[in-house]
Design a protein around this motif. Structure first.
Motif, PDB file in Angstrom:
ATOM      1  N   PRO A 178       0.842  -1.209   0.000  1.00 33.99           N
ATOM      2  CA  PRO A 178       0.000   0.000   0.000  1.00 33.99           C
ATOM      3  C   PRO A 178       0.871   1.250   0.000  1.00 33.99           C
ATOM      4  O   PRO A 178       1.975   1.257   0.560  1.00 33.99           O
ATOM      5  CB  PRO A 178      -0.786  -0.134   1.310  1.00 33.99           C
ATOM      6  CG  PRO A 178      -0.748  -1.586   1.648  1.00 33.99           C
ATOM      7  CD  PRO A 178       0.566  -2.086   1.143  1.00 33.99           C
ATOM      8  N   GLU A 179       0.374   2.297  -0.603  1.00 30.28           N
ATOM      9  CA  GLU A 179       1.129   3.548  -0.693  1.00 30.28           C
ATOM     10  C   GLU A 179       1.511   4.068   0.693  1.00 30.28           C
ATOM     11  O   GLU A 179       2.621   4.573   0.897  1.00 30.28           O
ATOM     12  CB  GLU A 179       0.305   4.601  -1.433  1.00 30.28           C
ATOM     13  CG  GLU A 179       1.042   5.928  -1.622  1.00 30.28           C
ATOM     14  CD  GLU A 179       0.220   6.940  -2.388  1.00 30.28           C
ATOM     15  OE1 GLU A 179       0.671   8.101  -2.510  1.00 30.28           O
ATOM     16  OE2 GLU A 179      -0.885   6.578  -2.855  1.00 30.28           O
ATOM     17  N   GLN A 180       0.590   3.925   1.656  1.00 33.49           N
ATOM     18  CA  GLN A 180       0.854   4.388   3.012  1.00 33.49           C
ATOM     19  C   GLN A 180       2.055   3.653   3.614  1.00 33.49           C
ATOM     20  O   GLN A 180       2.886   4.249   4.298  1.00 33.49           O
ATOM     21  CB  GLN A 180      -0.384   4.169   3.878  1.00 33.49           C
ATOM     22  CG  GLN A 180      -0.211   4.634   5.320  1.00 33.49           C
ATOM     23  CD  GLN A 180      -1.478   4.420   6.131  1.00 33.49           C
ATOM     24  OE1 GLN A 180      -2.520   4.022   5.617  1.00 33.49           O
ATOM     25  NE2 GLN A 180      -1.399   4.691   7.429  1.00 33.49           N
ATOM     26  N   THR A 181       2.161   2.356   3.331  1.00 30.75           N
ATOM     27  CA  THR A 181       3.274   1.558   3.846  1.00 30.75           C
ATOM     28  C   THR A 181       4.585   2.001   3.228  1.00 30.75           C
ATOM     29  O   THR A 181       5.593   2.176   3.931  1.00 30.75           O
ATOM     30  CB  THR A 181       3.038   0.065   3.551  1.00 30.75           C
ATOM     31  OG1 THR A 181       1.836  -0.368   4.189  1.00 30.75           O
ATOM     32  CG2 THR A 181       4.206  -0.779   4.053  1.00 30.75           C
ATOM     33  N   VAL A 182       4.591   2.187   1.915  1.00 33.10           N
ATOM     34  CA  VAL A 182       5.813   2.613   1.223  1.00 33.10           C
ATOM     35  C   VAL A 182       6.273   3.970   1.728  1.00 33.10           C
ATOM     36  O   VAL A 182       7.468   4.180   1.993  1.00 33.10           O
ATOM     37  CB  VAL A 182       5.589   2.654  -0.301  1.00 33.10           C
ATOM     38  CG1 VAL A 182       6.862   3.131  -1.006  1.00 33.10           C
ATOM     39  CG2 VAL A 182       5.188   1.284  -0.828  1.00 33.10           C
ATOM     40  N   ASN A 183       5.335   4.895   1.892  1.00 28.71           N
ATOM     41  CA  ASN A 183       5.689   6.232   2.386  1.00 28.71           C
ATOM     42  C   ASN A 183       6.266   6.161   3.790  1.00 28.71           C
ATOM     43  O   ASN A 183       7.215   6.889   4.122  1.00 28.71           O
ATOM     44  CB  ASN A 183       4.457   7.134   2.373  1.00 28.71           C
ATOM     45  CG  ASN A 183       4.006   7.491   0.968  1.00 28.71           C
ATOM     46  OD1 ASN A 183       4.789   7.427   0.017  1.00 28.71           O
ATOM     47  ND2 ASN A 183       2.752   7.855   0.812  1.00 28.71           N
ATOM     48  N   HIS A 184       5.722   5.280   4.609  1.00 32.76           N
ATOM     49  CA  HIS A 184       6.223   5.127   5.981  1.00 32.76           C
ATOM     50  C   HIS A 184       7.652   4.603   5.973  1.00 32.76           C
ATOM     51  O   HIS A 184       8.514   5.092   6.729  1.00 32.76           O
ATOM     52  CB  HIS A 184       5.315   4.169   6.765  1.00 32.76           C
ATOM     53  CG  HIS A 184       5.696   4.025   8.206  1.00 32.76           C
ATOM     54  ND1 HIS A 184       6.492   2.993   8.664  1.00 32.76           N
ATOM     55  CD2 HIS A 184       5.408   4.784   9.288  1.00 32.76           C
ATOM     56  CE1 HIS A 184       6.679   3.123   9.960  1.00 32.76           C
ATOM     57  NE2 HIS A 184       6.029   4.192  10.370  1.00 32.76           N
ATOM     58  N   VAL A 185       7.932   3.610   5.113  1.00 32.68           N
ATOM     59  CA  VAL A 185       9.286   3.053   5.012  1.00 32.68           C
ATOM     60  C   VAL A 185      10.267   4.127   4.548  1.00 32.68           C
ATOM     61  O   VAL A 185      11.365   4.268   5.103  1.00 32.68           O
ATOM     62  CB  VAL A 185       9.317   1.853   4.042  1.00 32.68           C
ATOM     63  CG1 VAL A 185      10.753   1.365   3.843  1.00 32.68           C
ATOM     64  CG2 VAL A 185       8.459   0.721   4.574  1.00 32.68           C
ATOM     65  N   MET A 186       9.869   4.890   3.544  1.00 37.03           N
ATOM     66  CA  MET A 186      10.739   5.934   3.014  1.00 37.03           C
ATOM     67  C   MET A 186      11.026   7.000   4.069  1.00 37.03           C
ATOM     68  O   MET A 186      12.160   7.482   4.191  1.00 37.03           O
ATOM     69  CB  MET A 186      10.106   6.556   1.766  1.00 37.03           C
ATOM     70  CG  MET A 186      10.016   5.603   0.584  1.00 37.03           C
ATOM     71  SD  MET A 186       9.265   6.342  -0.887  1.00 37.03           S
ATOM     72  CE  MET A 186      10.525   7.539  -1.337  1.00 37.03           C
ATOM     73  N   GLU A 187      10.003   7.367   4.835  1.00 29.48           N
ATOM     74  CA  GLU A 187      10.192   8.361   5.897  1.00 29.48           C
ATOM     75  C   GLU A 187      11.129   7.833   6.975  1.00 29.48           C
ATOM     76  O   GLU A 187      11.968   8.574   7.507  1.00 29.48           O
ATOM     77  CB  GLU A 187       8.834   8.722   6.508  1.00 29.48           C
ATOM     78  CG  GLU A 187       7.951   9.548   5.574  1.00 29.48           C
ATOM     79  CD  GLU A 187       6.542   9.723   6.112  1.00 29.48           C
ATOM     80  OE1 GLU A 187       6.282   9.221   7.237  1.00 29.48           O
ATOM     81  OE2 GLU A 187       5.713  10.332   5.429  1.00 29.48           O
ATOM     82  N   MET A 188      11.003   6.548   7.302  1.00 34.48           N
ATOM     83  CA  MET A 188      11.876   5.938   8.304  1.00 34.48           C
ATOM     84  C   MET A 188      13.328   5.969   7.844  1.00 34.48           C
ATOM     85  O   MET A 188      14.241   6.289   8.616  1.00 34.48           O
ATOM     86  CB  MET A 188      11.431   4.501   8.567  1.00 34.48           C
ATOM     87  CG  MET A 188      10.170   4.383   9.405  1.00 34.48           C
ATOM     88  SD  MET A 188      10.465   4.723  11.160  1.00 34.48           S
ATOM     89  CE  MET A 188      11.448   3.296  11.628  1.00 34.48           C
ATOM     90  N   PHE A 189      13.550   5.613   6.582  1.00 39.15           N
ATOM     91  CA  PHE A 189      14.921   5.604   6.061  1.00 39.15           C
ATOM     92  C   PHE A 189      15.471   7.018   5.921  1.00 39.15           C
ATOM     93  O   PHE A 189      16.679   7.232   6.076  1.00 39.15           O
ATOM     94  CB  PHE A 189      14.970   4.878   4.715  1.00 39.15           C
ATOM     95  CG  PHE A 189      15.264   3.409   4.855  1.00 39.15           C
ATOM     96  CD1 PHE A 189      16.566   2.948   4.941  1.00 39.15           C
ATOM     97  CD2 PHE A 189      14.234   2.494   4.907  1.00 39.15           C
ATOM     98  CE1 PHE A 189      16.846   1.602   5.081  1.00 39.15           C
ATOM     99  CE2 PHE A 189      14.489   1.142   5.053  1.00 39.15           C
ATOM    100  CZ  PHE A 189      15.805   0.693   5.139  1.00 39.15           C
ATOM    101  N   GLU A 190      14.600   7.962   5.624  1.00 37.92           N
ATOM    102  CA  GLU A 190      15.039   9.350   5.514  1.00 37.92           C
ATOM    103  C   GLU A 190      15.512   9.875   6.867  1.00 37.92           C
ATOM    104  O   GLU A 190      16.516  10.587   6.958  1.00 37.92           O
ATOM    105  CB  GLU A 190      13.880  10.216   4.997  1.00 37.92           C
ATOM    106  CG  GLU A 190      14.228  11.677   4.798  1.00 37.92           C
ATOM    107  CD  GLU A 190      15.173  11.924   3.642  1.00 37.92           C
ATOM    108  OE1 GLU A 190      15.900  12.939   3.684  1.00 37.92           O
ATOM    109  OE2 GLU A 190      15.185  11.098   2.707  1.00 37.92           O
TER     110      GLU A 190
END
Length: 252
Positions: free
Chosen positions: A142-154
């Motif tokens: 889900p887009e929400q999951t991908v965005n969360h992962v990207m924010e975590m790595f950022e």
């Protein structure tokens, strides 16, 4: 009246050797604007744009075979050529930044202790393919999951990489010294699963990972474990999941 430059004049004007200009002619990369009856090559100002593009693409690591179709796709004017070169330079810069990032992370983590070469390769490969892996995730998560992962790595990329890499190394070491149900091994598997949940979000169903075709994209994902280690680890994970389900059942 159009001005023509002899090959010697054009060489001095552009800084490209006469030998290279002749070679580009032979390879159909840059044809002279005019060839005299005696076979002498002559160039014009308009030939500078494609020549500059050839030089830049060679600097970026492209072979002459790679360059030929790129030249055909570009309009033969200086502005388009420079814009195209800038785009490629930015891509090259982004790649170099990822390489530096991977090396910095690896150097920092190695200071924590001895690191298996497969684990180190896994770390560096993951960082270098970070963008492509995010693109791949968008197809299956889900887009929400991908965005969360990207924010975590950022925000915490280095901490996530360090923590997960050290746990993977610990698991790899334990695989050769204990049984699948070993308490310490199970504790490290729990730590790794916790990192996964932290990245994907607590609402994510871990069982969904089994349906995602990671093996279909071997160029994006490499394993830090050997085939035998993966078999052993799968047994240990099955024990972990069974114990987790039993615990959750008792909580209900």
């Amino acid at each position: 009246m159009k001005k023509y430059y002899s090959i010697g004049e054009f060489s001095k004007l552009t800084g490209v050797t006469q030998r290279a200009l002749r070679y580009y002619d032979e390879k159909n990369l840059l044809k002279p604007s005019k060839i005299s009856e005696s076979g002498r090559r002559y160039y014009q100002d308009k030939d500078m744009a494609p020549l500059q593009q050839i030089v830049s693409l060679k600097y970026l690591g492209f072979t002459l075979e790679d360059i030929e179709p790129l030249l055909k796709d570009q309009k033969a004017n200086l502005q388009d050529s420079l814009k195209f070169q800038k785009k490629l330079m930015i891509q090259k810069q982004e790649h170099l930044n990822q390489v530096i990032k991977a090396l910095e992370h690896a150097i920092e983590i190695i200071q924590e202790g001895e690191m298996d070469s497969r684990v180190l390769h896994f770390l560096i490969h993951s960082i270098l393919n970070e963008k492509e892996q995010f693109d791949w995730m968008r197809e299956y998560f889900p887009e929400q999951t991908v965005n969360h992962v990207m924010e975590m790595f950022e925000a915490q990329g280095f901490e996530v990489n360090k923590r997960s890499t050290l746990i993977i190394q610990k698991i790899k070491d334990l695989i050769h010294t204990c049984e699948p149900d070993d308490t310490e091994l199970q504790a490290n598997i729990h730590e790794l699963v916790t990192i996964v949940f932290d990245l994907l979000g607590n609402d994510f169903d871990l069982d969904q990972l089994e349906t995602i075709p990671v093996e279909d994209t071997p160029s994006l994902f490499v394993s830090p474990f050997t085939e035998q280690e993966e078999i052993f680890l799968q047994q240990a994970i099955e024990i972990y999941l069974k114990q987790r389900d039993e615990l959750n059942g008792n909580d209900k």
